[in-house]
Write a protein that holds these residues in place. Structure first.
Motif, PDB file in Angstrom:
ATOM      1  N   LYS A   1      -3.685  13.835  -3.872  1.00 20.86           N
ATOM      2  CA  LYS A   1      -3.478  12.657  -3.032  1.00 20.86           C
ATOM      3  C   LYS A   1      -3.126  11.477  -3.930  1.00 20.86           C
ATOM      4  N   PRO A   2      -1.943  10.893  -3.747  1.00 20.26           N
ATOM      5  CA  PRO A   2      -1.522   9.793  -4.622  1.00 20.26           C
ATOM      6  C   PRO A   2      -2.303   8.512  -4.374  1.00 20.26           C
ATOM      7  N   LEU A   3      -2.236   7.618  -5.353  1.00 20.84           N
ATOM      8  CA  LEU A   3      -2.843   6.300  -5.208  1.00 20.84           C
ATOM      9  C   LEU A   3      -2.065   5.493  -4.183  1.00 20.84           C
ATOM     10  N   ASN A   4      -2.756   4.642  -3.468  1.00 21.46           N
ATOM     11  CA  ASN A   4      -2.124   3.825  -2.436  1.00 21.46           C
ATOM     12  C   ASN A   4      -1.567   2.549  -3.050  1.00 21.46           C
ATOM     13  N   PRO A   5      -0.265   2.346  -3.044  1.00 17.98           N
ATOM     14  CA  PRO A   5       0.326   1.174  -3.699  1.00 17.98           C
ATOM     15  C   PRO A   5      -0.116  -0.135  -3.050  1.00 17.98           C
ATOM     16  N   PHE A   6      -0.150  -1.181  -3.847  1.00 22.15           N
ATOM     17  CA  PHE A   6      -0.423  -2.513  -3.318  1.00 22.15           C
ATOM     18  C   PHE A   6       0.899  -3.233  -3.090  1.00 22.15           C
ATOM     19  N   LEU A   7       0.881  -4.240  -2.241  1.00 23.77           N
ATOM     20  CA  LEU A   7       2.083  -5.001  -1.924  1.00 23.77           C
ATOM     21  C   LEU A   7       2.652  -5.633  -3.188  1.00 23.77           C
ATOM     22  N   GLY A   8       3.943  -5.409  -3.438  1.00 28.41           N
ATOM     23  CA  GLY A   8       4.592  -5.969  -4.611  1.00 28.41           C
ATOM     24  C   GLY A   8       4.592  -5.056  -5.811  1.00 28.41           C
TER      25      GLY A   8
ATOM     26  N   ARG B   1       2.306   1.763 -13.715  1.00 30.12           N
ATOM     27  CA  ARG B   1       1.503   2.387 -14.763  1.00 30.12           C
ATOM     28  C   ARG B   1       0.520   1.399 -15.396  1.00 30.12           C
ATOM     29  N   ARG B   2       0.944   0.142 -15.539  1.00 32.51           N
ATOM     30  CA  ARG B   2       0.048  -0.865 -16.123  1.00 32.51           C
ATOM     31  C   ARG B   2      -1.042  -1.258 -15.129  1.00 32.51           C
ATOM     32  N   ALA B   3      -0.626  -1.446 -13.873  1.00 33.14           N
ATOM     33  CA  ALA B   3      -1.577  -1.894 -12.858  1.00 33.14           C
ATOM     34  C   ALA B   3      -2.696  -0.879 -12.617  1.00 33.14           C
ATOM     35  N   TRP B   4      -2.349   0.416 -12.639  1.00 28.69           N
ATOM     36  CA  TRP B   4      -3.319   1.464 -12.326  1.00 28.69           C
ATOM     37  C   TRP B   4      -3.873   2.150 -13.568  1.00 28.69           C
ATOM     38  N   LYS B   5      -3.617   1.611 -14.742  1.00 23.86           N
ATOM     39  CA  LYS B   5      -4.005   2.265 -15.998  1.00 23.86           C
ATOM     40  C   LYS B   5      -5.499   2.604 -16.044  1.00 23.86           C
ATOM     41  N   LYS B   6      -6.343   1.635 -15.740  1.00 26.87           N
ATOM     42  CA  LYS B   6      -7.784   1.867 -15.835  1.00 26.87           C
ATOM     43  C   LYS B   6      -8.271   2.842 -14.757  1.00 26.87           C
TER      44      LYS B   6
ATOM     45  N   THR C   1      12.643   7.662 -18.164  1.00 25.86           N
ATOM     46  CA  THR C   1      12.148   6.784 -19.223  1.00 25.86           C
ATOM     47  C   THR C   1      11.660   5.483 -18.598  1.00 25.86           C
ATOM     48  N   ILE C   2      10.454   5.072 -18.949  1.00 28.42           N
ATOM     49  CA  ILE C   2       9.930   3.788 -18.481  1.00 28.42           C
ATOM     50  C   ILE C   2       9.500   2.963 -19.685  1.00 28.42           C
ATOM     51  N   ALA C   3       9.316   1.688 -19.475  1.00 26.25           N
ATOM     52  CA  ALA C   3       8.905   0.804 -20.565  1.00 26.25           C
ATOM     53  C   ALA C   3       7.484   1.148 -21.010  1.00 26.25           C
ATOM     54  N   PRO C   4       7.168   0.953 -22.287  1.00 23.95           N
ATOM     55  CA  PRO C   4       5.784   1.125 -22.756  1.00 23.95           C
ATOM     56  C   PRO C   4       4.862   0.229 -21.924  1.00 23.95           C
ATOM     57  N   ILE C   5       3.679   0.703 -21.644  1.00 25.97           N
ATOM     58  CA  ILE C   5       2.760  -0.029 -20.772  1.00 25.97           C
ATOM     59  C   ILE C   5       2.536  -1.466 -21.236  1.00 25.97           C
ATOM     60  N   GLU C   6       2.465  -1.664 -22.561  1.00 27.93           N
ATOM     61  CA  GLU C   6       2.220  -3.021 -23.064  1.00 27.93           C
ATOM     62  C   GLU C   6       3.385  -3.966 -22.790  1.00 27.93           C
ATOM     63  N   GLN C   7       4.572  -3.413 -22.487  1.00 32.71           N
ATOM     64  CA  GLN C   7       5.735  -4.253 -22.179  1.00 32.71           C
ATOM     65  C   GLN C   7       5.926  -4.437 -20.674  1.00 32.71           C
ATOM     66  N   GLN C   8       5.126  -3.752 -19.888  1.00 29.24           N
ATOM     67  CA  GLN C   8       5.281  -3.820 -18.441  1.00 29.24           C
ATOM     68  C   GLN C   8       4.625  -5.065 -17.857  1.00 29.24           C
ATOM     69  N   ASP C   9       5.113  -5.451 -16.697  1.00 31.17           N
ATOM     70  CA  ASP C   9       4.521  -6.552 -15.954  1.00 31.17           C
ATOM     71  C   ASP C   9       3.224  -6.069 -15.305  1.00 31.17           C
TER      72      ASP C   9
ATOM     73  N   SER D   1       0.793   6.659  -8.354  1.00 27.84           N
ATOM     74  CA  SER D   1       0.948   5.896  -7.125  1.00 27.84           C
ATOM     75  C   SER D   1       2.188   6.386  -6.367  1.00 27.84           C
ATOM     76  N   LEU D   2       2.179   6.152  -5.064  1.00 29.79           N
ATOM     77  CA  LEU D   2       3.324   6.550  -4.242  1.00 29.79           C
ATOM     78  C   LEU D   2       4.624   5.860  -4.654  1.00 29.79           C
ATOM     79  N   THR D   3       4.540   4.708  -5.312  1.00 29.87           N
ATOM     80  CA  THR D   3       5.777   4.046  -5.731  1.00 29.87           C
ATOM     81  C   THR D   3       6.541   4.901  -6.740  1.00 29.87           C
ATOM     82  N   GLU D   4       5.841   5.776  -7.462  1.00 33.06           N
ATOM     83  CA  GLU D   4       6.512   6.644  -8.429  1.00 33.06           C
ATOM     84  C   GLU D   4       7.300   7.759  -7.753  1.00 33.06           C
ATOM     85  N   PHE D   5       6.937   8.076  -6.509  1.00 34.69           N
ATOM     86  CA  PHE D   5       7.565   9.210  -5.846  1.00 34.69           C
ATOM     87  C   PHE D   5       9.051   8.988  -5.580  1.00 34.69           C
ATOM     88  N   SER D   6       9.493   7.726  -5.596  1.00 33.93           N
ATOM     89  CA  SER D   6      10.924   7.449  -5.413  1.00 33.93           C
ATOM     90  C   SER D   6      11.760   8.113  -6.499  1.00 33.93           C
TER      91      SER D   6
END
Length: 399
Positions: free
Chosen positions: A100-107, A296-301, A283-291, A45-50
């Motif tokens: 082409k990156p994924l389009n982030p959702f609000l929040g 990464r958790r939101a777009w996993k599937k 380094t990011i939190a393991p997906i199972e620990q993410q909100d 997602s584009l949020t990762e590009f930061s």
């Protein structure tokens, strides 16, 4: 011999690529609304590009240790130039494999940290607007007193290729000197579309304006008749308002290497080479620990479906996320309230930006970014992830 149209496109994707080229012929709007063939879809997602601002943390913090203000400004310029490959060249080493990156959702949130010789450098990235799409970020290293804050939106148009104008800015602050640097964002266009091997070239110029009285101008020329090399640029650093009194000159390719020279003596005073200086992994939190709102958790599937090449499943999983977002917007509208951002707030006043921007003729363009977005220390103190451990984590109570 000229390459044939679609020569780099997988055989099974020829038809979709041809349709894509026809669809972009009259495109004009947000990149988020552009539909691309499956084989050039990114799982990020584009949020990762930061995070691409700071993949070399030691270069990021280096200006904080320099006593001389002109050399400090030069080191800030060096750091900025060192980020361009990560930000705009393909995240893989293969030229022409831009996705082409994924389009982030609000929040949507992306949180992490780098740990290396510079100590701990932290990242908070948040999608603060959906219409128009705007990503805001804050990156800081407390040990060295270096902070970067900014936000950006992208507007796309098509003539002979896809042209992207970036709207927004970044501000770098050095605590030890109470010194700030306003950074403008480059425009870009996509090359290699006809052959199906897209890559980014930067256009025109950008500026870095310091509060200590120095201006850097970076001119992007791309693959020219003279150099014959992609991603070519030249830059100058000079006392503000005195461009003829250039102190440093920089030349090279932002995706490979460049040299910084003393403008008067022509002596090389510093260099940067991506082949020599490796990036520090985030380094990011393991997906199972993410909100649920973390990228990464939101777009996993969705990412898994893209990796499998299953576009029906990709579309279905994206629809689940998009439908949920539409429901949330409707609930907010019915309740007469706006989505509360987790880490950022619209700034009512921005005197530092205005002070520095006027020196280089930069406009705020807040009508194109749904406001001017500022990192909110109070909100930050009340939020927590495995890498943002101040207090209890209200962002994890949304589930």
């Amino acid at each position: 011999m000229a390459e044939k149209e679609g020569s780099a496109v997988p055989p099974q994707a020829k038809s979709s690529w041809s349709s894509f080229l026809k669809s972009i012929a009259s495109f004009n709007g947000d990149l988020s609304t552009m539909t691309a063939p499956a084989f050039i879809l990114s799982t990020k997602s584009l949020t990762e590009f930061s995070s691409y601002w700071t993949e070399h943390p030691t270069v990021f913090v280096a200006p904080a240790a320099e006593k001389d203000p002109a050399k400090r400004a030069m080191l800030v310029l060096k750091w900025f130039l060192s980020t361009l490959k990560q930000q705009y060249a393909s995240r893989s080493e293969k030229l022409g494999s831009e996705k082409k990156p994924l389009n982030p959702f609000l929040g949507e949130l992306f949180l992490g940290k780098w740990e290396d010789a510079a100590g701990t450098t932290q990242l908070v990235s948040e999608q603060v607007s959906h219409h128009p799409p705007v990503t805001a970020y804050s990156i800081w290293n407390s040990q060295h007193g270096v902070r970067l804050e900014g936000y950006n939106a992208q507007k796309a148009s098509v003539k002979t290729t896809i042209n992207v104008k970036q709207v927004g800015h970044a501000l770098l602050h050095l605590d030890a000197f109470d010194e700030s640097y306003l950074i403008t964002l480059p425009s870009l266009h996509i090359e290699g579309l006809i052959m199906g091997s897209p890559y980014v070239e930067l256009n025109s110029n950008t500026y870095i304006q310091s509060s200590s009285g120095y201006t850097a101008r970076i001119d992007y020329s791309g693959k020219g008749w003279v150099s014959g090399k992609k991603n070519t640029f030249s830059a100058v650093l000079y006392p503000t308002g005195k461009e003829k009194d250039t102190i440093y000159k920089v030349d090279g390719q932002w995706n490979t290497s460049f040299q910084i020279k003393d403008a008067k003596t022509k002596t090389v005073v510093d260099t940067f080479d991506h082949k020599v200086i490796s990036t520090t992994p985030l380094t990011i939190a393991p997906i199972e620990q993410q909100d649920d709102f973390e990228t990464r958790r939101a777009w996993k599937k969705v990412a898994e479906a893209i990796n499998k090449g299953d576009m029906d499943l990709t579309s279905a999983e994206k629809t689940i996320i998009e439908s949920r977002q539409r429901e949330m917007r409707k609930e907010e509208k019915d309740a007469g309230r706006e989505w509360e951002r987790t880490f950022f707030t619209r700034a009512e006043k921005f005197p530092l930006f205005e002070q520095l921007a006027q020196k280089i003729g930069e406009k705020v363009n807040d009508d194109q970014t749904n406001g001017v977005w500022s990192f909110d220390q109070q909100k930050s103190s009340a939020a927590k992830s495995p890498f943002h451990p101040e207090v209890k984590p209200p962002i994890y109570e949304r589930k």
